[in-house]
Design an enzyme around this catalytic site. Structure first.
Site, PDB file in Angstrom:
ATOM      1  N   ARG A 128      -5.448  -0.876  -0.181  1.00 11.48           N
ATOM      2  CA  ARG A 128      -4.960  -2.035  -1.108  1.00 11.48           C
ATOM      3  C   ARG A 128      -4.612  -0.649  -2.712  1.00 11.48           C
ATOM      4  NH1 ARG A 128     -10.859  -4.351  -0.657  1.00 11.48           N
ATOM      5  NH2 ARG A 128     -10.080  -3.632   1.441  1.00 11.48           N
ATOM      6  N   ASP A 151      -1.384   1.305  11.649  1.00 11.07           N
ATOM      7  CA  ASP A 151      -1.876   1.178  10.177  1.00 11.07           C
ATOM      8  C   ASP A 151      -0.854   1.580   9.321  1.00 11.07           C
ATOM      9  OD1 ASP A 151      -3.953   0.003   8.412  1.00 11.07           O
ATOM     10  OD2 ASP A 151      -4.562   1.240   7.776  1.00 11.07           O
ATOM     11  N   ASP A 168      -5.051   6.594   9.786  1.00 14.68           N
ATOM     12  CA  ASP A 168      -6.944   5.693   9.150  1.00 14.68           C
ATOM     13  C   ASP A 168      -7.830   5.805   9.366  1.00 14.68           C
ATOM     14  OD1 ASP A 168      -8.792   4.231   7.573  1.00 14.68           O
ATOM     15  OD2 ASP A 168      -7.758   2.647   7.918  1.00 14.68           O
ATOM     16  N   ASP A 226     -12.344   3.131   3.644  1.00 11.76           N
ATOM     17  CA  ASP A 226     -11.866   2.506   4.345  1.00 11.76           C
ATOM     18  C   ASP A 226     -11.256   1.872   3.649  1.00 11.76           C
ATOM     19  OD1 ASP A 226     -10.861   2.722   6.933  1.00 11.76           O
ATOM     20  OD2 ASP A 226     -12.745   1.695   7.632  1.00 11.76           O
ATOM     21  N   LYS A 281     -14.980   5.199   9.806  1.00 10.74           N
ATOM     22  CA  LYS A 281     -14.655   4.281  11.211  1.00 10.74           C
ATOM     23  C   LYS A 281     -15.620   4.406  11.858  1.00 10.74           C
ATOM     24  CE  LYS A 281     -10.471   2.370  10.246  1.00 10.74           C
ATOM     25  NZ  LYS A 281     -10.679   0.835   9.651  1.00 10.74           N
ATOM     26  N   LYS A 326       2.464  -0.931   3.176  1.00  7.88           N
ATOM     27  CA  LYS A 326       1.649   0.369   3.500  1.00  7.88           C
ATOM     28  C   LYS A 326       1.941   0.634   5.059  1.00  7.88           C
ATOM     29  CE  LYS A 326      -3.408   0.177   5.143  1.00  7.88           C
ATOM     30  NZ  LYS A 326      -4.649  -0.557   5.779  1.00  7.88           N
ATOM     31  N   GLU A 381      -8.725   1.337   1.924  1.00  6.94           N
ATOM     32  CA  GLU A 381      -7.717   2.529   1.250  1.00  6.94           C
ATOM     33  C   GLU A 381      -5.949   1.665   1.242  1.00  6.94           C
ATOM     34  OE1 GLU A 381      -8.206   2.670   4.279  1.00  6.94           O
ATOM     35  OE2 GLU A 381      -5.923   2.054   5.148  1.00  6.94           O
TER      36      GLU A 381
HETATM   37  N1  BES Z   1      -6.845  -0.434   8.253  1.00  7.47           N
HETATM   38  C1  BES Z   1      -8.009  -1.563   7.797  1.00  7.47           C
HETATM   39  C2  BES Z   1      -7.720  -3.052   8.218  1.00  7.47           C
HETATM   40  C3  BES Z   1      -7.508  -2.967   9.847  1.00  7.47           C
HETATM   41  C4  BES Z   1      -8.597  -3.679  10.359  1.00  7.47           C
HETATM   42  C5  BES Z   1      -6.123  -2.946  10.550  1.00  7.47           C
HETATM   43  C6  BES Z   1      -8.654  -3.796  12.091  1.00  7.47           C
HETATM   44  C7  BES Z   1      -5.937  -3.614  11.906  1.00  7.47           C
HETATM   45  C8  BES Z   1      -6.646  -3.707  12.747  1.00  7.47           C
HETATM   46  C9  BES Z   1      -8.114  -1.315   6.487  1.00  7.47           C
HETATM   47  O1  BES Z   1      -7.587  -0.283   5.641  1.00  7.47           O
HETATM   48  C10 BES Z   1     -10.347  -1.573   6.554  1.00  7.47           C
HETATM   49  O2  BES Z   1     -10.215  -0.574   6.974  1.00  7.47           O
HETATM   50  N2  BES Z   1      -9.999  -2.380   5.533  1.00  7.47           N
HETATM   51  C11 BES Z   1     -11.745  -1.914   5.999  1.00  7.47           C
HETATM   52  C12 BES Z   1     -11.696  -2.592   4.086  1.00  7.47           C
HETATM   53  C13 BES Z   1     -13.729  -2.860   4.260  1.00  7.47           C
HETATM   54  C14 BES Z   1     -13.756  -1.762   4.193  1.00  7.47           C
HETATM   55  C15 BES Z   1     -13.704  -3.360   2.486  1.00  7.47           C
HETATM   56  C16 BES Z   1     -11.821  -3.517   6.960  1.00  7.47           C
HETATM   57  O3  BES Z   1     -11.230  -4.367   7.039  1.00  7.47           O
HETATM   58  O4  BES Z   1     -13.102  -3.701   7.258  1.00  7.47           O
HETATM   59 ZN    ZN Z   2      -6.145   0.995   7.151  1.00  9.28          ZN
HETATM   60 ZN    ZN Z   3      -9.098   1.688   6.065  1.00  6.46          ZN
END
Ligand code: BES
Ligand code: ZN
Ligand code: ZN
Length: 442
Positions: free
Chosen positions: A293, A230, A212, A289, A219, A207, A291
């Site tokens: 996956r 990211d 992001d 968010d 966010k 990824k 994204e």
């Molecule tokens: N890039 C983030 C995950 C992340 C969070 C990486 C903190 C490093 C530190 C990912 O794209 C994300 O935002 N995931 C969300 C998914 C949720 C909306 C289902 C998350 O984990 O909050």
């Molecule tokens: Zn992300």
């Molecule tokens: Zn995200």
């Protein structure tokens, strides 16, 4: 950092562990440097000592000399010195003219090859750290692709494809995430094909969201700048592939990195949208968010369709995994116990700490959707990291696959009290992947 494998000589600063000093304390005595270690944490104690010694000498440069007698010591000293010598000030005045630190490593003849190998790995860990630390206005998807192409050679072919190609391949999940960004997205493909490979083709999938923002599901602003990191999964697989090719390991590798920004705007994808991925499955968007996956869905399918027998993906995928394991361990999932044993062994040997989490068909309900084959997130605050893994599983086809969620250790908010002496990219995964490739070699 540069490594010379030789006994120490006149000008060198000679470093060694001193058990009588408190862990982390450094005493300089003329040309001798003594460092206290925490011997209860295995080779990471020595890794930390080597990092601290290098950090104390970084500004002046010159040569730090260590001696090693075991494999673990060689790894710890080479990697630790590289971590300590690393400089996050890529964009500061004077960076290019900073002095070089040389490691003179005195090791028995049978460990020289390992020392040279780990020096190569350490260079690519530095490379992954640089990629993570570069700002998103500089490290765009196209810039990441250019970086990957710089490693092309006789046995390593590198190509990348932009938006039109991604759309033409029906990669509807990847394309939807990329639709918000003015930057051209890139599917980066590296093919390492050594003459002496066996039956395994190791698929490395990464990824690489170069920034992001969360998209329409924006966010919160606090520390949003960390989301330049990211792309650490992509950086790890690109640098590891380059290291594997440089070392000439006899295993075929197919590396696939999906890179884009995730932003908002009139073209952005939205909650409620239903996308169709390249394997034909439909996805209801619940949260833009989630994204990572989505871009991985199309990258995983591409890797399997193009001959990967064993797939392992690396992704800063979920905040949930970051909360579960913090900034030290990555959490991983695997559908095959034989492959899992190799990953576990590679993790332990390499020093990239990791812990296996469960997959179970009963978790599939977390991604069940009333409107599509699945949804990309859930309103239940439950098993967020497992949900993401179950989602990815839908795109992995038949065969061994593992997913490593590196959201915690890949890009750290503050330095750790070990060899990871800087906030930002740690290069997590490079060591683990090279070790895994070695174990799967013919
Ligand atoms: N890039 C983030 C995950 C992340 C969070 C990486 C903190 C490093 C530190 C990912 O794209 C994300 O935002 N995931 C969300 C998914 C949720 C909306 C289902 C998350 O984990 O909050
Ligand atoms: Zn992300
Ligand atoms: Zn995200």
């Amino acid at each position: 950092m540069r490594v010379e494998i030789r006994p120490s000589q006149g000008e060198d600063v000679r470093a060694r562990v001193d058990e009588s000093l408190p862990a982390g304390e450094i005493v300089r005595d003329g040309s001798e440097l003594r460092v206290g270690v925490d011997s209860s944490i295995g080779s990471d104690g020595l890794r930390t000592a080597a990092a601290l010694a290098a950090r104390s000498l970084r500004r002046q440069g010159g040569t730090v000399a260590w001696s090693a007698t075991t494999e673990d010591e060689v790894r710890a000293i080479v990697e630790g010195t590289a971590y300590g010598a690393y400089d996050t000030g890529l964009y500061k005045r004077g960076y290019v003219s900073r002095p070089e630190l040389v490691l003179a490593l005195d090791a028995p003849a049978d460990l020289k090859q390992l020392a040279e190998r780990q020096a190569t790995v350490a260079r690519h860990i530095d490379g992954a750290r640089d990629l993570a630390n570069r700002p998103p206005n500089d490290l765009t998807p196209v810039a990441l692709a250019e970086h990957a192409k710089s490693f092309a050679g006789d046995t390593l072919a590198v190509e990348s494809h932009g938006r039109d190609w991604i759309v033409s391949q029906n990669m509807g999940a990847f394309a939807a995430v990329a639709s918000s960004s003015a930057q051209d997205p890139q599917l980066i493909v590296m093919r390492y094909d050594p003459p002496n490979a066996g039956d395994v083709t190791l698929g490395l999938v990464g990824k690489a969201i170069t920034f992001d923002s969360g998209g329409i599901s924006l966010k919160p602003p606090l520390r949003m700048q960390d989301m330049k990191g990211d792309m650490c999964g992509g950086a790890a697989v690109i640098e590891a592939t380059a290291a594997i090719a440089e070392l000439g390991l006899p295993v075929r590798v197919l590396t696939v990195v999906a890179s884009t920004e995730n932003l908002q705007g009139g073209d952005a994808y939205k909650p409620g949208d239903i996308l169709r991925a390249s394997n034909g499955k439909t996805i209801e968007i619940v949260n833009t968010d989630a994204e990572g996956r989505l871009v991985l869905a199309d990258a995983l399918h591409y890797a399997r369709e193009n001959g990967a027998t064993h797939i392992i993906d690396f992704a800063t995928l979920t905040g949930a995994m970051n909360i579960a394991l913090g900034d030290l361990y990555a959490g991983w999932f695997c559908n095959d116990d034989g492959f899992a044993a190799e990953i576990d062994a590679a993790s332990q040997t390499s020093g990239d700490l990791s812990w296996r989490f469960p997959l179970h068909p009963r978790y599939r309900r977390l991604v069940d959707s009333d409107f599509a084959d699945m949804k990309n997130a859930s309103e239940l605050r439950m098993a967020g990291a497992v949900l993401a893994a179950e989602f990815l599983r839908e795109f992995t086809g038949d065969g061994p696959w593992a997913h490593v969620d590196i959201a915690g250790p890949a890009f750290i908010q503050r330095k750790r009290p070990d060899y990871a002496l800087d906030q930002g990219g740690t290069g997590y995964g490079v060591r683990l992947i090279v070790e895994l490739a070695q174990r799967l070699s013919a």
